[in-house]
Design an enzyme around this catalytic site. Sequence first.
Site, short mmCIF file in Angstrom:
data_model
loop_
_atom_site.label_atom_id
_atom_site.label_comp_id
_atom_site.label_asym_id
_atom_site.label_seq_id
_atom_site.Cartn_x
_atom_site.Cartn_y
_atom_site.Cartn_z
N GLY A 36 1.58 31.63 30.80
CA GLY A 36 2.20 32.14 29.58
C GLY A 36 1.72 33.52 29.17
O GLY A 36 1.97 33.97 28.05
N GLU A 93 -3.20 22.61 29.78
CA GLU A 93 -3.05 22.49 28.33
C GLU A 93 -3.51 21.12 27.85
O GLU A 93 -4.07 20.98 26.76
CB GLU A 93 -1.58 22.77 27.93
CG GLU A 93 -1.27 24.26 28.04
CD GLU A 93 0.16 24.60 28.36
OE1 GLU A 93 1.06 23.76 28.18
OE2 GLU A 93 0.39 25.76 28.80
N ASN A 107 8.54 23.04 33.94
CA ASN A 107 7.79 22.33 32.90
C ASN A 107 8.20 22.93 31.56
O ASN A 107 7.81 24.06 31.25
CB ASN A 107 6.28 22.50 33.16
CG ASN A 107 5.45 21.92 32.03
OD1 ASN A 107 5.96 21.22 31.15
ND2 ASN A 107 4.16 22.21 32.04
N GLU A 112 -2.72 26.24 39.05
CA GLU A 112 -2.30 27.08 37.93
C GLU A 112 -3.51 27.76 37.30
O GLU A 112 -4.20 27.17 36.46
CB GLU A 112 -1.62 26.22 36.86
CG GLU A 112 -0.36 25.54 37.32
CD GLU A 112 0.56 25.21 36.15
OE1 GLU A 112 1.66 25.75 36.11
OE2 GLU A 112 0.15 24.42 35.27
N HIS A 156 -2.45 18.76 33.38
CA HIS A 156 -2.09 20.15 33.09
C HIS A 156 -3.21 20.79 32.27
O HIS A 156 -3.84 20.13 31.45
CB HIS A 156 -0.77 20.20 32.31
CG HIS A 156 -0.22 21.59 32.22
ND1 HIS A 156 -0.69 22.51 31.30
CD2 HIS A 156 0.73 22.24 32.94
CE1 HIS A 156 -0.04 23.65 31.47
NE2 HIS A 156 0.83 23.51 32.45
N SER A 162 3.14 32.20 35.06
CA SER A 162 4.02 33.37 34.94
C SER A 162 4.87 33.61 36.19
O SER A 162 5.07 34.76 36.60
CB SER A 162 3.21 34.62 34.57
OG SER A 162 2.58 34.43 33.31
N LYS A 171 7.38 21.99 28.64
CA LYS A 171 6.36 21.87 27.59
C LYS A 171 7.04 21.36 26.30
O LYS A 171 7.94 20.54 26.39
CB LYS A 171 5.64 23.20 27.41
CG LYS A 171 5.13 23.74 28.76
CD LYS A 171 4.21 24.91 28.66
CE LYS A 171 3.78 25.33 30.07
NZ LYS A 171 2.81 26.40 30.08
#
Length: 258
Positions: free
Chosen positions: A179, A103, A11, A173, A101, A219, A13
């Site tokens: 991240g 985010e 991904n 996730e 996701h 990660s 992003k």
Amino acid sequence: MVDRKPLISGNWKMHHNHFEAIQTVQKLSYALTKEDHALVDVSIHPPFTDLRSVQTVLDADSIPIALGAQNCHWEDKGAFTGEVAPGMLAKLNVKYVIAGHSERRELFGELDQQVNLKVRAILKAAMTPILCCGETLAEREAGSTEAKVSGQVIAGLQGVAAEQVGGLVIAYEPIWAIGTGRTATAEDAQTVCGAIRAVVAQSFGDTAAAKVRIQYGGSVKPSNAAELMAQPDIDGALVGGASLDADDFARIINYRIA
Ligand code: 13P
């Protein structure tokens, strides 16, 4: 026992313009062997503006990497400024679309009900959703990880037929691991992924649960991929940062010989 071929997805992003995307895909394709492709399915999810360029490269060089998208709207068409319809992605040979996701949920206010509409629209357009779920650090510390994740999975799959559930992908996730350089331990990740499979079994039956592929994300790096991938209920990885670099991503895909 059903043999679930692992799916490792990159991904990207909001990284890599279309020139950078082409370079990265070409580098990745040189780094991967026939054996890699035989053992692992690979998808990359570049930004929308890169999709056409990447599709052309994958097609022209017959590279067996699946094209993926990071998001879509659920309507076929209409007055939805800034949005992209599932059918538009399908026309570009997009195979996998990420839905929900963290985010998108946290930064853009996406709710379970919208995620569900997306999952159904992606399936309707003959693509495969990667339905994301995951808990915050506060939720983890409060001991509500499984409740949060199960709720997101059940809501996200509402109204989807059991036969379709078997073919889709769920990505676990943990938000605190995205991240941040912090990864769930392989045991913790396995526990949650096992719980997700149990929830799918309860709602859609054992066949769907045995077939559905569950990715871990947060990660994932060349150094921890093998341990995560060795867990019985982890069938792949959704990789952010480390997928931007073709060599690192290839080493993750190569986890079995790390
Ligand atoms: P990182 O691998 O950068 O933690 O990102 C994970 C992720 O959000 C993939 O969708």
